[in-house]
Design an enzyme around this catalytic site. Sequence first.
Site, mmCIF file in Angstrom:
data_model
loop_
_atom_site.group_PDB
_atom_site.id
_atom_site.type_symbol
_atom_site.label_atom_id
_atom_site.label_comp_id
_atom_site.label_asym_id
_atom_site.label_seq_id
_atom_site.Cartn_x
_atom_site.Cartn_y
_atom_site.Cartn_z
ATOM 1 N N LYS A 13 -3.046 -15.803 4.241
ATOM 2 C CA LYS A 13 -3.781 -15.284 3.077
ATOM 3 C C LYS A 13 -4.756 -14.177 3.498
ATOM 4 O O LYS A 13 -4.824 -13.123 2.873
ATOM 5 C CB LYS A 13 -4.564 -16.424 2.377
ATOM 6 N N ARG A 87 -8.889 -24.087 -5.076
ATOM 7 C CA ARG A 87 -8.296 -25.006 -4.116
ATOM 8 C C ARG A 87 -8.222 -26.428 -4.647
ATOM 9 O O ARG A 87 -7.817 -27.335 -3.925
ATOM 10 C CB ARG A 87 -9.190 -25.025 -2.893
ATOM 11 N N ARG A 126 -4.940 -18.805 16.611
ATOM 12 C CA ARG A 126 -5.762 -17.777 15.966
ATOM 13 C C ARG A 126 -7.094 -17.587 16.700
ATOM 14 O O ARG A 126 -7.704 -18.531 17.171
ATOM 15 C CB ARG A 126 -6.049 -18.167 14.517
ATOM 16 N N ARG A 159 -12.011 -20.354 15.936
ATOM 17 C CA ARG A 159 -12.815 -21.001 14.898
ATOM 18 C C ARG A 159 -12.952 -22.480 15.232
ATOM 19 O O ARG A 159 -12.004 -23.089 15.694
ATOM 20 C CB ARG A 159 -12.108 -20.851 13.534
ATOM 21 N N ARG A 170 -7.588 -30.515 7.621
ATOM 22 C CA ARG A 170 -7.435 -29.435 6.632
ATOM 23 C C ARG A 170 -6.075 -29.538 5.938
ATOM 24 O O ARG A 170 -5.955 -29.306 4.733
ATOM 25 C CB ARG A 170 -7.579 -28.075 7.318
HETATM 26 P P1 AP5 Z 1 -4.577 -15.987 8.425
HETATM 27 O O1 AP5 Z 1 -4.205 -14.742 7.701
HETATM 28 O O2 AP5 Z 1 -5.935 -16.058 9.042
HETATM 29 O O3 AP5 Z 1 -4.256 -17.269 7.515
HETATM 30 P P2 AP5 Z 1 -5.022 -17.874 6.262
HETATM 31 O O4 AP5 Z 1 -4.006 -18.313 5.271
HETATM 32 O O5 AP5 Z 1 -6.081 -16.923 5.788
HETATM 33 O O6 AP5 Z 1 -5.626 -19.144 6.951
HETATM 34 P P3 AP5 Z 1 -7.058 -19.836 6.915
HETATM 35 O O7 AP5 Z 1 -7.021 -20.883 7.978
HETATM 36 O O8 AP5 Z 1 -8.193 -18.847 6.979
HETATM 37 O O9 AP5 Z 1 -7.046 -20.496 5.528
HETATM 38 P P4 AP5 Z 1 -7.787 -21.721 5.132
HETATM 39 O O10 AP5 Z 1 -7.425 -21.729 3.704
HETATM 40 O O11 AP5 Z 1 -7.552 -22.972 5.856
HETATM 41 O O12 AP5 Z 1 -9.309 -21.414 5.551
HETATM 42 P P5 AP5 Z 1 -10.503 -20.701 4.808
HETATM 43 O O13 AP5 Z 1 -11.115 -19.773 5.740
HETATM 44 O O14 AP5 Z 1 -10.085 -20.228 3.455
HETATM 45 O O15 AP5 Z 1 -3.470 -16.210 9.574
HETATM 46 C C1 AP5 Z 1 -3.560 -17.306 10.477
HETATM 47 C C2 AP5 Z 1 -3.070 -16.837 11.873
HETATM 48 O O16 AP5 Z 1 -1.692 -16.513 11.774
HETATM 49 C C3 AP5 Z 1 -3.764 -15.576 12.420
HETATM 50 O O17 AP5 Z 1 -3.913 -15.698 13.797
HETATM 51 C C4 AP5 Z 1 -2.788 -14.427 12.086
HETATM 52 O O18 AP5 Z 1 -2.875 -13.362 13.007
HETATM 53 C C5 AP5 Z 1 -1.450 -15.157 12.157
HETATM 54 N N1 AP5 Z 1 -0.466 -14.621 11.224
HETATM 55 C C6 AP5 Z 1 -0.670 -14.228 9.941
HETATM 56 N N2 AP5 Z 1 0.484 -13.807 9.382
HETATM 57 C C7 AP5 Z 1 1.433 -13.936 10.358
HETATM 58 C C8 AP5 Z 1 2.838 -13.664 10.408
HETATM 59 N N3 AP5 Z 1 3.507 -13.183 9.333
HETATM 60 N N4 AP5 Z 1 3.512 -13.931 11.561
HETATM 61 C C9 AP5 Z 1 2.853 -14.443 12.641
HETATM 62 N N5 AP5 Z 1 1.522 -14.708 12.664
HETATM 63 C C10 AP5 Z 1 0.823 -14.465 11.523
HETATM 64 O O19 AP5 Z 1 -11.475 -21.946 4.530
HETATM 65 C C11 AP5 Z 1 -12.170 -22.572 5.598
HETATM 66 C C12 AP5 Z 1 -12.939 -23.779 5.066
HETATM 67 O O20 AP5 Z 1 -13.891 -23.356 4.061
HETATM 68 C C13 AP5 Z 1 -12.108 -24.853 4.364
HETATM 69 O O21 AP5 Z 1 -11.524 -25.759 5.274
HETATM 70 C C14 AP5 Z 1 -13.185 -25.521 3.480
HETATM 71 O O22 AP5 Z 1 -14.026 -26.345 4.249
HETATM 72 C C15 AP5 Z 1 -14.007 -24.322 3.019
HETATM 73 N N6 AP5 Z 1 -13.479 -23.752 1.769
HETATM 74 C C16 AP5 Z 1 -12.996 -22.488 1.608
HETATM 75 N N7 AP5 Z 1 -12.610 -22.280 0.346
HETATM 76 C C17 AP5 Z 1 -12.859 -23.436 -0.323
HETATM 77 C C18 AP5 Z 1 -12.658 -23.848 -1.662
HETATM 78 N N8 AP5 Z 1 -12.127 -23.021 -2.576
HETATM 79 N N9 AP5 Z 1 -13.017 -25.120 -1.988
HETATM 80 C C19 AP5 Z 1 -13.567 -25.946 -1.087
HETATM 81 N N10 AP5 Z 1 -13.782 -25.619 0.208
HETATM 82 C C20 AP5 Z 1 -13.428 -24.375 0.590
#
Ligand code: AP5
Length: 212
Positions: A13, A87, A126, A159, A170
């Site tokens: 994402k 979410r 990552r 992270r 998660r």
């Molecule tokens: P990346 O693009 O970073 O993936 P992502 O989907 O953004 O993953 P996240 O882990 O950031 O999502 P998340 O939803 O768990 O965490 P968030 O930060 O929102 O890619 C991942 C890796 O893969 C990278 O190394 C990249 O280079 C690689 N990659 C990407 N595309 C690729 C491809 N095509 N091929 C190969 N490699 C690839 O949330 C963190 C925390 O915040 C949550 O756990 C929760 O505690 C809180 N939180 C956030 N939003 C909410 C909400 N709405 N409600 C409640 N709590 C929330």
Amino acid sequence: MNLILFGPPGAGKGTQSAFLVSRNNMRQISTGDLFREAMSKQTALGKRAKEFVDAGKLVPDEVVIGMVDEVLEKLNGQSFILDGFPRTVPQAEALAALLQKRNLSIGRVIFLEVPRSELLKRLTGRRICTKCGSVYHVESKPTKTAGICDACGGEVVQRKDDKEDVIQTRLEAYDKSTAPVKDFYKKTGQSVEVDGTGEAEDVFSRIRSQIG
Ligand code: AP5
């Protein structure tokens, strides 16, 4: 057009939002990034969110919804991408109300589909820049110099919530609370499924063909 990028942890994402921002002048609203920023600045919001984020648990709905409301208030007409929000079903319902009160709408909800084994590889490998937030991967997108960000020279680290035990929490939170949001958007007819595997640029082309 305003978008929601939806998918499990590691689906890409953030990576795809960065493409959309740089090529379409859109604003990324990543609730995860907003929490990490608040945590690093040790604001009241950051202190409240920290125990949940570090443990891989969802931050309570009312906290997230209030934060998104404030960001939407300051958009000034710019198109946006919601990354990591909504979410839970209550968050999706609250978003509908927040958009309605501002006469805004979502054009597409993109579901990024990636198998679980691939998610685990992406998350454990990552690395992120502590200064500018650039995202790397030890295998698929390594930094030129180990531990140093190519973009700004900042320190690149893992992270806290990308450790294997927290990743499991998660993924469980995704299965229990977030996956049901898919049905919510299937019913509204705005959703499209996009294969999130393969090169990131190829995934972006698939998204682009869906949004025109
Ligand atoms: P990346 O693009 O970073 O993936 P992502 O989907 O953004 O993953 P996240 O882990 O950031 O999502 P998340 O939803 O768990 O965490 P968030 O930060 O929102 O890619 C991942 C890796 O893969 C990278 O190394 C990249 O280079 C690689 N990659 C990407 N595309 C690729 C491809 N095509 N091929 C190969 N490699 C690839 O949330 C963190 C925390 O915040 C949550 O756990 C929760 O505690 C809180 N939180 C956030 N939003 C909410 C909400 N709405 N409600 C409640 N709590 C929330």
